[in-house]
Motif scaffolding. Structure first.
Motif, PDB file in Angstrom:
ATOM      1  N   PHE A 470       0.816  -1.214   0.000  1.00 56.30           N
ATOM      2  CA  PHE A 470       0.000   0.000   0.000  1.00 56.30           C
ATOM      3  C   PHE A 470       0.853   1.269   0.000  1.00 56.30           C
ATOM      4  N   MET A 471       2.163   1.115   0.043  1.00 55.24           N
ATOM      5  CA  MET A 471       3.120   2.208  -0.139  1.00 55.24           C
ATOM      6  C   MET A 471       2.837   3.398   0.778  1.00 55.24           C
ATOM      7  N   GLY A 472       2.543   3.090   2.032  1.00 57.06           N
ATOM      8  CA  GLY A 472       2.354   4.145   3.022  1.00 57.06           C
ATOM      9  C   GLY A 472       0.945   4.677   3.130  1.00 57.06           C
ATOM     10  N   MET A 473       0.044   4.231   2.272  1.00 53.25           N
ATOM     11  CA  MET A 473      -1.343   4.686   2.330  1.00 53.25           C
ATOM     12  C   MET A 473      -2.195   3.709   3.132  1.00 53.25           C
ATOM     13  N   THR A 474      -3.324   4.180   3.602  1.00 55.16           N
ATOM     14  CA  THR A 474      -4.266   3.308   4.290  1.00 55.16           C
ATOM     15  C   THR A 474      -5.101   2.556   3.256  1.00 55.16           C
ATOM     16  N   THR A 475      -5.750   1.492   3.684  1.00 50.90           N
ATOM     17  CA  THR A 475      -6.616   0.768   2.755  1.00 50.90           C
ATOM     18  C   THR A 475      -7.785   1.648   2.302  1.00 50.90           C
ATOM     19  N   GLU A 476      -8.261   2.521   3.185  1.00 42.02           N
ATOM     20  CA  GLU A 476      -9.326   3.441   2.788  1.00 42.02           C
ATOM     21  C   GLU A 476      -8.864   4.342   1.657  1.00 42.02           C
ATOM     22  N   GLU A 477      -7.628   4.831   1.763  1.00 41.75           N
ATOM     23  CA  GLU A 477      -7.115   5.741   0.737  1.00 41.75           C
ATOM     24  C   GLU A 477      -6.959   5.043  -0.605  1.00 41.75           C
ATOM     25  N   VAL A 478      -6.402   3.826  -0.620  1.00 45.98           N
ATOM     26  CA  VAL A 478      -6.207   3.162  -1.909  1.00 45.98           C
ATOM     27  C   VAL A 478      -7.543   2.766  -2.522  1.00 45.98           C
ATOM     28  N   LEU A 479      -8.517   2.394  -1.700  1.00 50.00           N
ATOM     29  CA  LEU A 479      -9.820   2.015  -2.241  1.00 50.00           C
ATOM     30  C   LEU A 479     -10.600   3.221  -2.739  1.00 50.00           C
ATOM     31  N   ASP A 480     -10.468   4.375  -2.060  1.00 54.13           N
ATOM     32  CA  ASP A 480     -11.094   5.595  -2.571  1.00 54.13           C
ATOM     33  C   ASP A 480     -10.525   5.951  -3.943  1.00 54.13           C
ATOM     34  N   LYS A 481      -9.218   5.782  -4.094  1.00 55.19           N
ATOM     35  CA  LYS A 481      -8.590   6.043  -5.387  1.00 55.19           C
ATOM     36  C   LYS A 481      -9.123   5.082  -6.455  1.00 55.19           C
ATOM     37  N   MET A 482      -9.062   3.803  -6.127  1.00 59.56           N
ATOM     38  CA  MET A 482      -9.387   2.787  -7.114  1.00 59.56           C
ATOM     39  C   MET A 482     -10.851   2.818  -7.524  1.00 59.56           C
ATOM     40  N   MET A 483     -11.723   3.119  -6.611  1.00 59.06           N
ATOM     41  CA  MET A 483     -13.147   2.983  -6.893  1.00 59.06           C
ATOM     42  C   MET A 483     -13.823   4.286  -7.277  1.00 59.06           C
ATOM     43  N   PHE A 484     -13.077   5.396  -7.244  1.00 57.23           N
ATOM     44  CA  PHE A 484     -13.637   6.647  -7.757  1.00 57.23           C
ATOM     45  C   PHE A 484     -12.583   7.616  -8.274  1.00 57.23           C
ATOM     46  N   GLN A 485     -11.649   8.006  -7.409  1.00 58.26           N
ATOM     47  CA  GLN A 485     -10.828   9.174  -7.691  1.00 58.26           C
ATOM     48  C   GLN A 485      -9.962   9.036  -8.939  1.00 58.26           C
ATOM     49  N   ASN A 486      -9.450   7.839  -9.210  1.00 58.98           N
ATOM     50  CA  ASN A 486      -8.560   7.684 -10.364  1.00 58.98           C
ATOM     51  C   ASN A 486      -9.281   7.925 -11.688  1.00 58.98           C
ATOM     52  N   VAL A 487     -10.513   7.439 -11.794  1.00 58.52           N
ATOM     53  CA  VAL A 487     -11.297   7.706 -12.999  1.00 58.52           C
ATOM     54  C   VAL A 487     -11.624   9.190 -13.084  1.00 58.52           C
ATOM     55  N   ALA A 488     -12.025   9.777 -11.963  1.00 58.65           N
ATOM     56  CA  ALA A 488     -12.347  11.209 -11.960  1.00 58.65           C
ATOM     57  C   ALA A 488     -11.147  12.035 -12.399  1.00 58.65           C
ATOM     58  N   ASP A 489      -9.984  11.765 -11.825  1.00 57.52           N
ATOM     59  CA  ASP A 489      -8.782  12.518 -12.195  1.00 57.52           C
ATOM     60  C   ASP A 489      -8.429  12.322 -13.661  1.00 57.52           C
ATOM     61  N   PHE A 490      -8.598  11.094 -14.152  1.00 57.06           N
ATOM     62  CA  PHE A 490      -8.234  10.796 -15.539  1.00 57.06           C
ATOM     63  C   PHE A 490      -9.124  11.554 -16.517  1.00 57.06           C
ATOM     64  N   VAL A 491     -10.439  11.519 -16.296  1.00 57.65           N
ATOM     65  CA  VAL A 491     -11.323  12.197 -17.248  1.00 57.65           C
ATOM     66  C   VAL A 491     -11.198  13.712 -17.136  1.00 57.65           C
ATOM     67  N   LEU A 492     -10.947  14.227 -15.935  1.00 61.59           N
ATOM     68  CA  LEU A 492     -10.747  15.664 -15.793  1.00 61.59           C
ATOM     69  C   LEU A 492      -9.484  16.125 -16.521  1.00 61.59           C
ATOM     70  N   LYS A 493      -8.508  15.263 -16.599  1.00 60.44           N
ATOM     71  CA  LYS A 493      -7.257  15.614 -17.275  1.00 60.44           C
ATOM     72  C   LYS A 493      -7.355  15.471 -18.787  1.00 60.44           C
ATOM     73  N   HIS A 494      -8.096  14.469 -19.262  1.00 58.07           N
ATOM     74  CA  HIS A 494      -8.015  14.126 -20.686  1.00 58.07           C
ATOM     75  C   HIS A 494      -9.299  14.363 -21.490  1.00 58.07           C
ATOM     76  N   TYR A 495     -10.406  14.630 -20.833  1.00 56.61           N
ATOM     77  CA  TYR A 495     -11.630  14.871 -21.597  1.00 56.61           C
ATOM     78  C   TYR A 495     -11.813  16.371 -21.764  1.00 56.61           C
ATOM     79  N   LYS A 496     -11.160  16.884 -22.782  1.00 56.06           N
ATOM     80  CA  LYS A 496     -11.152  18.355 -22.961  1.00 56.06           C
ATOM     81  C   LYS A 496     -11.047  18.727 -24.426  1.00 56.06           C
TER      82      LYS A 496
END
Length: 496
Positions: A470-496
């Motif tokens: 988990f590279m220093g992150m909590t399980t809550e943090e990695v799951l928040d990333k995996m199940m929402f934030q990573n897609v949100a960040d990706f589309v905000l960066k590339h859907y333009k």
């Protein structure tokens, strides 16, 4: 933990669009509430809807990338299944669960892939912004034009943000399946149709999955259909494992807006799922050369939208034994070793490009033969009741696919140590719900994302002794990333 979710790849339009095309009222809306019955939990051919709007609303899915897919004619080839009422029934109940009238439209020699792509796109647009009741609450879905609109809609309650994608470059050609292969001149329409999409679509696709199950005349595909009658009859071997050809190379340049197509409008990214190994190797080399010396904002990211972990160390290692060799899968253990899945090498390539990897929820994509065999120990009753042992089994299988993707970077020399944590920014859900998959028995619809998240947290907390993954992150943090934030960040960066 945050209780909002995102899905990089699913097919909410596939079935309701087909019912609409067939002139049916029932099941012909994205808001049709075709939820699974208890007895259907273990169905290998789901006839319920997995990612329709009621399911997404109940699952609190905030962002969904909706894959448009003109059904490949090879699924329903009249030369294979015939044209009688018996063949229609076989196709309906054992291939697609689509209405017979729609099946006959797809079987027609006059069927035009691009025409049906545009029809499905218009169908997706039609109900955008409409308010519907789900369990007594008002919900709507909206198509977003760009980053600014996504930002705006993220602030709205009970609003599902939908971004289109396209599965299969066959969708870009004004032709049918036979013409794609035997009449190369039809490919002249492809660049014209890309121009129509870039200039004319109000909501253009975020990405295109270049290959799918059958040859499209541009590049080869990886094996995706298991052994059995389907594998033998459907002739998936035509064009399988072929490299990228010049037509495909130009289509990719046109979609990305590079080389002689630079400045041709909004970039449409490329999804490598289903590509043959030869085509993927060509594409990875192309993107590596393009990205050299560029900052993160200028890089083209590699998308692998609905994948599993394939165990092999290298890309070429995944085809040392051909996928057509029965022993390759029959001797497999935890993970599916077919080349359609990700090797450790290409996981690193994707992460290095600031790309994204969506986790497919299909049993066979996620599992080797031994694990699939182990799952048969559960009775029909245990599966239908979704007993805790069944949940634990499939949670472990999903969790280990995630962790092996992360370990592939963590244990690699291909990415500098300080850059390895980026892998946790690159993993997300890409369920392929409603894409004719056999979902893992415990998590079969978007409603159940919250159950999946809670089960994964329990598994990560209690069953993973080496927390360095988990590279220093909590399980809550990695799951928040995996199940929402990573897609949100990706589309905000590339859907333009």
């Amino acid at each position: 933990m945050k209780k909002i979710f995102a899905d990089l790849h699913c097919h909410p339009t596939m079935h309701p669009f087909a019912f609409k095309q067939a002139g049916k009222r029932k099941k012909s809306s994205l808001w049709s509430n075709n939820a699974p019955k208890k007895r259907q939990r273990d169905s290998p051919y789901p006839e319920y809807y997995q990612s329709n709007m009621p399911a997404l609303a109940r699952g609190n899915v905030k962002i969904v990338v909706a894959s448009l897919y003109p059904l490949e004619q090879s699924w329903l080839d009249p030369e294979i299944i015939g044209t009688s009422i018996i063949s229609d029934i076989i196709a309906k109940y054992f291939i697609s669960h689509l209405p017979i009238k729609y099946i006959n439209q797809v079987q027609s020699t006059g069927f035009d892939y691009y025409e049906f792509l545009e029809k499905e796109y218009e169908f997706l647009k039609a109900e955008s912004g409409e308010v519907h009741k789900v369990d007594g609450e008002n919900w709507k879905y909206v198509l977003a034009r760009d980053k600014d609109e996504i930002d705006q809609y993220l602030l709205e309650e009970n609003t599902i943000i939908v971004i289109p994608s396209i599965e299969g470059a066959h969708s870009l050609v004004s032709a049918n399946a036979d013409e794609l292969i035997h009449k190369p001149q039809v490919h002249k329409s492809t660049l014209e149709n890309i121009k129509k999409i870039k200039e004319g679509w109000e909501f253009p696709p975020l990405y295109i999955t270049m290959s799918h199950h059958f040859y499209n005349g541009m590049l080869g595909h990886a094996r995706s259909i298991p052994d059995g009658a389907g594998s033998f009859l459907l002739h998936q071997q035509v064009g399988m494992n072929e490299p990228m050809n010049p037509r495909g190379e130009e289509v990719i340049d046109c979609l990305l807006g590079i080389n002689k197509h630079e400045g041709n409008g909004r970039r449409i990214l490329i999804d490598t799922k289903h590509m043959s190994v030869a085509a993927r190797l060509w594409y990875y080399d192309k993107i590596k050369k393009f990205n050299e010396g560029k900052g993160d904002a200028e890089k083209i990211p590699i998308i692998a939208s609905h994948m599993g972990f394939g165990k092999h160390d290298t890309i070429l290692g995944s085809v040392t034994l051909p996928d057509t060799d029965k022993e390759k899968y029959e001797d497999s253990d935890y993970f599916n070793p077919w080349s359609i899945n990700l090797s450790k090498e290409e996981i690193n390539i994707i992460v290095d490009s600031n790309g994204i990897i969506g986790l497919n929820m299909d049993q066979r994509i996620l599992s080797g033969a031994r694990r699939v065999q182990q799952s048969t120990r559960f009775s029909n009753s245990e599966i239908k009741n979704n007993d805790k042992e069944v949940v634990a089994f499939w949670t472990e299988q999903i969790g280990e696919n995630i962790l092996e993707i992360v370990r592939a970077v963590q244990n690699s020399d291909l990415i500098v140590p300080e850059g390895k944590i980026k892998v946790w920014d690159c993993v997300c859900l890409g369920t392929d719900f409603d894409g004719m998959i056999n979902p893992v028995d415990s998590f079969i619809v978007a409603d159940e994302f919250i159950n999946l998240k809670e089960s994964l947290k329990e598994y990560f907390d209690n069953s993973i002794s080496d927390k360095s993954v988990f590279m220093g992150m909590t399980t809550e943090e990695v799951l928040d990333k995996m199940m929402f934030q990573n897609v949100a960040d990706f589309v905000l960066k590339h859907y333009k």
